[in-house]
Design an enzyme around this catalytic site. Sequence first.
Site, PDB file in Angstrom:
ATOM      1  N   ARG A 100      39.292  11.742  20.890  1.00  0.00           N
ATOM      2  CA  ARG A 100      37.345  11.024  20.734  1.00  0.00           C
ATOM      3  C   ARG A 100      39.085  10.401  19.124  1.00  0.00           C
ATOM      4  O   ARG A 100      39.984  10.167  18.938  1.00  0.00           O
ATOM      5  CB  ARG A 100      37.272  12.662  19.664  1.00  0.00           C
ATOM      6  CG  ARG A 100      36.135  12.094  18.611  1.00  0.00           C
ATOM      7  CD  ARG A 100      35.846  13.330  18.326  1.00  0.00           C
ATOM      8  NE  ARG A 100      34.561  13.675  17.818  1.00  0.00           N
ATOM      9  CZ  ARG A 100      34.201  14.145  15.909  1.00  0.00           C
ATOM     10  NH1 ARG A 100      35.430  14.285  15.832  1.00  0.00           N
ATOM     11  NH2 ARG A 100      33.152  14.338  15.922  1.00  0.00           N
ATOM     12  N   GLU A 106      27.886  15.040  13.047  1.00  0.00           N
ATOM     13  CA  GLU A 106      27.647  15.294  12.526  1.00  0.00           C
ATOM     14  C   GLU A 106      26.167  15.749  11.669  1.00  0.00           C
ATOM     15  O   GLU A 106      26.366  15.595  10.672  1.00  0.00           O
ATOM     16  CB  GLU A 106      28.275  16.607  11.531  1.00  0.00           C
ATOM     17  CG  GLU A 106      29.651  17.418  12.364  1.00  0.00           C
ATOM     18  CD  GLU A 106      30.380  18.212  11.486  1.00  0.00           C
ATOM     19  OE1 GLU A 106      31.140  18.980  12.206  1.00  0.00           O
ATOM     20  OE2 GLU A 106      30.583  17.634  10.004  1.00  0.00           O
ATOM     21  N   GLU A 134      33.701  19.558  17.969  1.00  0.00           N
ATOM     22  CA  GLU A 134      34.934  19.396  17.265  1.00  0.00           C
ATOM     23  C   GLU A 134      35.081  20.821  16.626  1.00  0.00           C
ATOM     24  O   GLU A 134      34.133  21.831  16.861  1.00  0.00           O
ATOM     25  CB  GLU A 134      34.560  19.201  15.527  1.00  0.00           C
ATOM     26  CG  GLU A 134      34.600  17.928  15.304  1.00  0.00           C
ATOM     27  CD  GLU A 134      33.668  17.255  13.941  1.00  0.00           C
ATOM     28  OE1 GLU A 134      34.379  18.285  13.052  1.00  0.00           O
ATOM     29  OE2 GLU A 134      33.092  16.080  13.640  1.00  0.00           O
TER      30      GLU A 134
END
Length: 379
Positions: free
Chosen positions: A79, A169, A278
Amino acid sequence: MSFVSRRTLLAGAGGAALAAITPGAASAASATTRALSVRGADLSFLPQLEEAGVRYRDLAGRVRPAEQILAREGATHMRLRVWVDPPDGYSDKARALHLARRAKKAGLQIVLDPHYSDFWADPGKQPIPASWPKDLPGLVRKIRSYTRDLLRDFARQGTPIDILQVGNEITNGILWPVGQLYLPDGTQQWPAFTDLLKSAIIGAREAAGDRVRIMLHIDRGGKMGDTRWFFDNIETYGVPYDILGQSYYPMWHGSIADLEANLADSAARYAKPILLAEISYPWTMEDGDGRGNIVTDPSTLPDLAQFPATPEGQAAFYERIRQVLSAVPGSLGLGFLAWEPEWIPGVGWEPGAEAPNDNLTQFDFTGHALPSIRAYRHP
């Protein structure tokens, strides 16, 4: 993840260790674990750490680049974070492109994480890049062209994107205040927020068609009510996406049992593959650079008896994550991405600052791999 928001959250919060994961134990565990198609890590700080003199060693003590160590253990994806105009040396497009070439050389596919911001973006802040428009029509156009051009740049150099997460997020929106989901007065801006998401997704499709998978990423791994609220509205407003992404940090998002319940509910409710985009867990409560860490109190770990803050406890945590994902109904547990497992002391979260996550890594303070990297294995 952003350590700043996590530090704020912690400030406002008022049996025995499992055996070390040996190769034999790993083989036994894999016999009952469904293969996960995504097993990887966010390594965005890696070039800066290497420039600071950090070197990494595998479990046998051999010096290798961190991405090659993880790939040799079975990792499938890297990522990459991208900021628009960050401080010098931090994760801009040029650095992400360079790291993508290294990922391909190591045999890793790419998950791209544009923050749509000049620096850290997370549930507590999503600032508009300084050079971008400040009105909704302008931002709708800009996020589309930026996303399209970004994906084309990666494809041109032979490193096409496998998974694009649209923002980082985004639980409380993106591009504040225009796309801020929850305003201070209680107003919810779902139409503006989802218009921005849809425009970014259009840009991604213009660049890569259906070859790129679209992920929407929030930070509510063990919080079922919050997850339902967000994705129910995403469905209501017709935002098209392929993968439901979650951050899961047990110190903020609940126990393993909470995670299991939420993932099972999401699988049944939305019928989408689920990626833990995550995760991390402490291997110690010591501080590698002596300048402060986010996670310092073991009592914040809800399953501490099962997973103590030791190298063995961390390895057991990752093994449990594999089991949880394998058991998601409908085989919808796609996999996991560890967050910055290489971020040992050497580079601060901003110029001159500390490394506040150096006890959440999968390498010790001197760069030696910890047993938890065996969790990348296939199956």
